[in-house]
Design an enzyme around this catalytic site. Structure first.
Site, short mmCIF file in Angstrom:
data_model
loop_
_atom_site.label_atom_id
_atom_site.label_comp_id
_atom_site.label_asym_id
_atom_site.label_seq_id
_atom_site.Cartn_x
_atom_site.Cartn_y
_atom_site.Cartn_z
N GLU A 1 0.83 -1.21 0.00
CA GLU A 1 0.00 0.00 0.00
C GLU A 1 0.86 1.25 0.00
OE1 GLU A 1 -3.12 0.37 -0.59
OE2 GLU A 1 -3.18 -1.81 -0.78
N SER B 1 19.76 -7.55 -8.38
CA SER B 1 18.69 -7.78 -9.36
C SER B 1 19.00 -8.81 -10.44
CB SER B 1 18.29 -6.46 -10.03
OG SER B 1 17.79 -5.57 -9.07
N HIS C 1 3.63 -9.86 -9.68
CA HIS C 1 5.07 -10.06 -9.65
C HIS C 1 5.76 -9.02 -8.77
CE1 HIS C 1 9.19 -10.68 -10.78
NE2 HIS C 1 9.26 -9.42 -11.18
N SER C 2 5.36 -7.76 -8.98
CA SER C 2 5.92 -6.65 -8.19
C SER C 2 4.92 -5.51 -8.30
CB SER C 2 7.27 -6.21 -8.76
OG SER C 2 7.07 -5.54 -10.00
#
Ligand SMILES: Cc1ncc(C[n+]2csc(CCOP(=O)(O)OP(=O)(O)O)c2C)c(N)n1
Length: 438
Positions: A112, A198, A327-328
């Site tokens: 959120e 990453s 996913h993200s």
């Protein structure tokens, strides 16, 4: 350190090992020369051990039904075969449940917060909490972890505090990574968790290198390397599997097979029997488990750890699960999968619901505790969140440090240039949010 070979001792050991090897190779060649019959009865190619066949047959991938999925409890949280109940102490079980639910609460609030633009990025762990907590609980806290990015529960199990999670996501002064990486790229020397980066799969051969060093140090520890099924398609995954087997490294490869790599379903990721089927091909002990069954994950990891540490060999665990979240925060998964599919996994197979059902059956948990704990979790996360938000960002000089151990002249020059620039144009930069330590 005791048990560690000095370089000269190592070189002597290496030479004598080389002599032994050459000796046994010579024996093999001699026996081949003298026994041509061996090549008739049984092939004696150095590259494989097997039998002759006169049938022209290709080995088909559907030769067998697929590696079965090991489970301990059913969807209602009932133990199927009591012989496999790990019979964990009540305290451990409640701790497992609390860390799983805390992770879930943190995810909701951080997700959120990203939607509101308070942090730049976030990745939730919805549906995979059982893989994190079940495996982490079965490890030694000193085993070294290499993660991908969806393993926050492992850190949480080891006691990485909410403040640390928040500080990293906010990139504030409290972040051990000095605010340099994207949110969720956690790391902690104290918790034996190597900093996430990453590029997918790069951690895999690195983890093998560490496992090799652990073997040399004879420290009784193993390395655990987490990755997704999508990541297993990278070249680095191949390198890691093969090196770990040929170098006899004490490592557990833990694959989270959650059905998707962003929008790519497993049907487009591979055509074999998942990731587990590759294990034996590399010479690795392998098991496939129900990743939503925290006890199955626990038992498999415990046994894998034993194999890795006592026999110096790699073990592959494929935990079957489902990525319930997007996913993200950069992804809207309704663009490529149905809401019904997600709802199914969320409502019928959730690892948290299953463990809770088990706890209730044992009389270890009830409605009142659930309500109290939910409120507690939320309060703790919100308080930590507010603390992180109030903190300043690190001094911007941190952009220049740690590129090398010592700052070289050319970087020092760039730093000085930026300093005079920022001093002159301070009004155009958000300097009030940054600590003044330059
Ligand atoms: C080398 C590399 N290629 C592509 C990406 C972009 N990328 C980030 S996450 C991801 C999907 C990974 O899926 P999976 O390994 O199954 O893990 P999951 O997100 O499902 O947990 C991709 C393609 C990347 N970060 N690194």
């Amino acid at each position: 350190m005791a048990g560690r070979l000095s370089w000269s001792a190592f070189n002597v050991a290496r030479r004598s090992f080389g002599q032994q090897l050459r000796g046994s190779q010579a024996q093999l060649i001699n026996s081949r020369t003298f026994s041509s019959a061996l090549g008739e009865e049984q092939p004696n190619f150095p590259g494989s051990r097997s039998k002759w066949t006169e049938k022209l047959e290709f080995v088909q991938p559907d030769l067998y039904d697929g590696i079965p999925v090991y489970r301990v409890m059913n969807r209602k949280g009932e133990i199927i075969d009591p012989a496999y109940d790990p019979k964990l102490e009540k305290d451990t079980l409640v701790k497992m449940y609390k860390r799983m639910t805390m992770l879930n609460t943190m995810d909701r609030i951080m997700y959120e917060s990203q939607r509101q633009g308070r942090i730049s990025f976030y990745m939730t762990n919805y549906g995979e909490e059982g893989t994190h907590i079940g495996s982490a609980a079965a490890l030694d806290d000193n085993d070294l972890v290499y993660g991908q990015y969806r393993e926050a529960g492992v850190l949480m199990w080891r006691g990485f505090s909410l403040d640390r999670f928040m500080n990293q996501c906010y990139g504030n002064e409290g972040d051990m990574g000095k605010g340099r990486q994207m949110p969720v790229h956690y790391g902690s020397t104290e918790h034996k968790f190597v900093t996430i980066s990453s590029p997918l799969a790069t951690q895999m051969p690195q983890a093998v290198g560490t496992a090799y060093a652990f073997k040399r140090a004879q420290n009784g520890l193993c390395v655990v390397c987490y990755f997704g099924e999508g990541t297993s398609s990278e070249g680095d995954a191949h390198a890691a599997f093969n090196f770990s087997a040929t170098l006899d490294c004490p490592i557990i490869f833990f694959c989270r097979n959650n059905g998707y790599a962003i929008s790519t379903p497993t049907s487009e990721q591979y055509r074999g029997d998942g990731v587990a089927a590759r294990g034996p091909a590399y010479g690795m002990a392998t098991i496939r488990v129900d990743g939503n069954d925290v006890f199955a994950v626990y038992n498999a990891t415990k046994a894998a750890r034993h194999l890795a540490v006592t026999e110096n060999r790699p073990v592959l665990i494929e935990a079957m699960t489902y990525r319930i979240g997007h996913h993200s925060t950069s992804d809207d998964s309704s663009a490529y999968r149905s809401v019904d599919e997600v709802r199914h996994w969320d409502s019928t197979q959730h690892p948290i619901a299953r463990l809770r059902a088990y706890l209730v059956q044992q009389g270890f948990w009830d409605e009142a505790q659930e309500k109290q704990w939910k409120d507690d979790c939320k309060r703790q996360v919100m308080q930590s969140f507010a603390r992180a938000e109030r903190r300043q960002k690190p001094g911007w000089k941190a952009l220049f440090t740690d590129v090398y151990d010592d700052m070289p002249d050319h970087l020092q020059e760039q730093f000085e240039y930026m300093k005079s620039h920022v001093d002159e144009y301070e009004d155009h930069y958000p300097t009030k949010h940054f600590a003044k330590d330059n």
